[in-house]
Design a protein around this motif. Sequence first.
Motif, PDB file in Angstrom:
ATOM      1  N   ALA A   1      -4.881  19.845 -13.544  1.00 32.40           N
ATOM      2  CA  ALA A   1      -3.359  19.196 -14.086  1.00 32.40           C
ATOM      3  C   ALA A   1      -2.164  19.317 -13.585  1.00 32.40           C
ATOM      4  N   HIS A   2      -1.965  20.609 -12.953  1.00 32.49           N
ATOM      5  CA  HIS A   2      -0.794  20.713 -12.216  1.00 32.49           C
ATOM      6  C   HIS A   2      -0.834  19.837 -10.939  1.00 32.49           C
ATOM      7  N   ARG A   3      -1.865  19.871 -10.128  1.00 33.77           N
ATOM      8  CA  ARG A   3      -1.968  18.793  -8.816  1.00 33.77           C
ATOM      9  C   ARG A   3      -1.759  17.302  -9.499  1.00 33.77           C
ATOM     10  N   ALA A   4      -2.346  16.894 -10.491  1.00 40.29           N
ATOM     11  CA  ALA A   4      -2.227  15.609 -11.129  1.00 40.29           C
ATOM     12  C   ALA A   4      -0.660  15.390 -11.140  1.00 40.29           C
ATOM     13  N   ARG A   5      -0.062  16.261 -11.829  1.00 40.70           N
ATOM     14  CA  ARG A   5       1.507  16.031 -12.148  1.00 40.70           C
ATOM     15  C   ARG A   5       2.081  15.899 -10.789  1.00 40.70           C
ATOM     16  N   ASP A   6       1.890  16.791  -9.765  1.00 42.37           N
ATOM     17  CA  ASP A   6       2.380  16.499  -8.533  1.00 42.37           C
ATOM     18  C   ASP A   6       2.101  15.245  -7.739  1.00 42.37           C
ATOM     19  N   PHE A   7       0.843  14.657  -8.100  1.00 43.69           N
ATOM     20  CA  PHE A   7       0.851  13.465  -7.401  1.00 43.69           C
ATOM     21  C   PHE A   7       1.452  12.398  -8.050  1.00 43.69           C
ATOM     22  N   ALA A   8       1.552  12.633  -9.621  1.00 41.75           N
ATOM     23  CA  ALA A   8       2.009  11.372 -10.366  1.00 41.75           C
ATOM     24  C   ALA A   8       3.599  11.490  -9.986  1.00 41.75           C
TER      25      ALA A   8
ATOM     26  N   VAL B   1       7.421   5.595   6.243  1.00 45.94           N
ATOM     27  CA  VAL B   1       7.250   4.333   5.869  1.00 45.94           C
ATOM     28  C   VAL B   1       6.686   3.908   7.486  1.00 45.94           C
ATOM     29  N   ARG B   2       5.420   3.375   7.596  1.00 46.32           N
ATOM     30  CA  ARG B   2       5.029   3.016   8.809  1.00 46.32           C
ATOM     31  C   ARG B   2       4.202   1.771   8.854  1.00 46.32           C
ATOM     32  N   ASN B   3       4.250   0.673   9.489  1.00 46.55           N
ATOM     33  CA  ASN B   3       3.366  -0.447   9.603  1.00 46.55           C
ATOM     34  C   ASN B   3       3.306  -0.874   8.271  1.00 46.55           C
ATOM     35  N   GLY B   4       4.369  -1.073   7.247  1.00 43.36           N
ATOM     36  CA  GLY B   4       4.026  -1.615   6.025  1.00 43.36           C
ATOM     37  C   GLY B   4       3.561  -0.570   4.955  1.00 43.36           C
ATOM     38  N   VAL B   5       3.319   0.492   5.260  1.00 38.02           N
ATOM     39  CA  VAL B   5       2.712   1.547   4.414  1.00 38.02           C
ATOM     40  C   VAL B   5       3.588   2.490   4.169  1.00 38.02           C
ATOM     41  N   ASP B   6       3.803   2.972   2.707  1.00 35.97           N
ATOM     42  CA  ASP B   6       4.625   4.142   2.363  1.00 35.97           C
ATOM     43  C   ASP B   6       3.585   5.178   2.119  1.00 35.97           C
ATOM     44  N   TYR B   7       3.791   6.240   3.140  1.00 38.29           N
ATOM     45  CA  TYR B   7       3.106   7.542   3.181  1.00 38.29           C
ATOM     46  C   TYR B   7       3.799   8.570   2.471  1.00 38.29           C
ATOM     47  N   ARG B   8       2.877   9.199   1.429  1.00 41.58           N
ATOM     48  CA  ARG B   8       3.929  10.297   0.846  1.00 41.58           C
ATOM     49  C   ARG B   8       2.879  11.298   0.875  1.00 41.58           C
ATOM     50  N   PHE B   9       3.461  12.644   1.529  1.00 40.58           N
ATOM     51  CA  PHE B   9       2.835  13.626   1.842  1.00 40.58           C
ATOM     52  C   PHE B   9       3.477  14.716   0.644  1.00 40.58           C
ATOM     53  N   VAL B  10       2.366  15.137  -0.219  1.00 38.70           N
ATOM     54  CA  VAL B  10       2.844  15.686  -1.608  1.00 38.70           C
ATOM     55  C   VAL B  10       2.414  17.189  -1.410  1.00 38.70           C
ATOM     56  N   ASP B  11       3.578  18.205  -1.493  1.00 40.50           N
ATOM     57  CA  ASP B  11       3.425  19.687  -1.541  1.00 40.50           C
ATOM     58  C   ASP B  11       2.517  20.099  -2.471  1.00 40.50           C
ATOM     59  N   THR B  12       1.379  20.498  -2.413  1.00 38.28           N
ATOM     60  CA  THR B  12       0.487  20.813  -3.520  1.00 38.28           C
ATOM     61  C   THR B  12       0.040  22.292  -3.564  1.00 38.28           C
ATOM     62  N   ARG B  13       0.964  23.030  -2.586  1.00 41.40           N
ATOM     63  CA  ARG B  13       0.698  24.429  -2.561  1.00 41.40           C
ATOM     64  C   ARG B  13       0.690  25.361  -3.744  1.00 41.40           C
ATOM     65  N   GLY B  14       1.319  24.922  -4.833  1.00 39.25           N
ATOM     66  CA  GLY B  14       1.673  25.849  -5.877  1.00 39.25           C
ATOM     67  C   GLY B  14       0.726  25.253  -7.147  1.00 39.25           C
ATOM     68  N   ALA B  15      -0.193  24.068  -6.918  1.00 38.96           N
ATOM     69  CA  ALA B  15      -0.803  23.511  -7.756  1.00 38.96           C
ATOM     70  C   ALA B  15      -2.224  24.436  -8.018  1.00 38.96           C
TER      71      ALA B  15
ATOM     72  N   VAL C   1       0.735  -1.403  -0.028  1.00 45.22           N
ATOM     73  CA  VAL C   1      -0.028   0.032   0.079  1.00 45.22           C
ATOM     74  C   VAL C   1       0.831   1.263  -0.134  1.00 45.22           C
ATOM     75  N   SER C   2       0.299   2.146  -0.751  1.00 41.49           N
ATOM     76  CA  SER C   2       0.910   3.428  -0.940  1.00 41.49           C
ATOM     77  C   SER C   2      -0.143   4.431  -0.482  1.00 41.49           C
ATOM     78  N   MET C   3       0.133   5.422   0.480  1.00 46.65           N
ATOM     79  CA  MET C   3      -0.744   6.320   0.618  1.00 46.65           C
ATOM     80  C   MET C   3      -0.335   7.632   0.217  1.00 46.65           C
ATOM     81  N   ILE C   4      -0.929   8.466  -0.617  1.00 44.62           N
ATOM     82  CA  ILE C   4      -0.538   9.536  -1.253  1.00 44.62           C
ATOM     83  C   ILE C   4      -1.578  10.684  -0.679  1.00 44.62           C
ATOM     84  N   GLN C   5      -1.082  11.704  -0.005  1.00 48.99           N
ATOM     85  CA  GLN C   5      -1.770  12.693   0.803  1.00 48.99           C
ATOM     86  C   GLN C   5      -1.392  14.126   0.131  1.00 48.99           C
ATOM     87  N   ALA C   6      -2.193  14.841  -0.085  1.00 54.78           N
ATOM     88  CA  ALA C   6      -1.875  16.304  -0.265  1.00 54.78           C
ATOM     89  C   ALA C   6      -1.715  16.982   0.907  1.00 54.78           C
ATOM     90  N   ALA C   7      -0.703  17.927   0.927  1.00 55.50           N
ATOM     91  CA  ALA C   7       0.002  18.621   2.010  1.00 55.50           C
ATOM     92  C   ALA C   7       0.472  19.936   1.565  1.00 55.50           C
TER      93      ALA C   7
END
Length: 80
Positions: free
Chosen positions: A72-79, A54-68, A41-47
């Motif tokens: 389309a821009h936010r989608a590129r940030d998440f990708a 990485v916690r309890n087997g999950v890869d958590y990614r907090f993605v900086d979306t302030r400039g999105a 599991v990968s958890m992708i979180q806008a932030a």
Amino acid sequence: MHVAQINFHPAPSGVAAAEVFRQWPSLRDIPEAAASAGIRVSMIQAAAHAERVVRNGVDYRFVDTRGADTVAHRARDFAG
């Protein structure tokens, strides 16, 4: 199997991942339950800042979306 859980609602600004997990328990409970069953599991979180945990087997990614300023821009940030 690899599952990506994505949350487009931004985490509170200025809050580290540990505090986000405390304030939003479902953010950790749902992906960690899936991971405990053997699913990757990968958890992708806008932030307001980028952070990776990485916690309890999950890869958590907090993605900086302030400039999105567009979807389309936010989608590129998440990708990444």
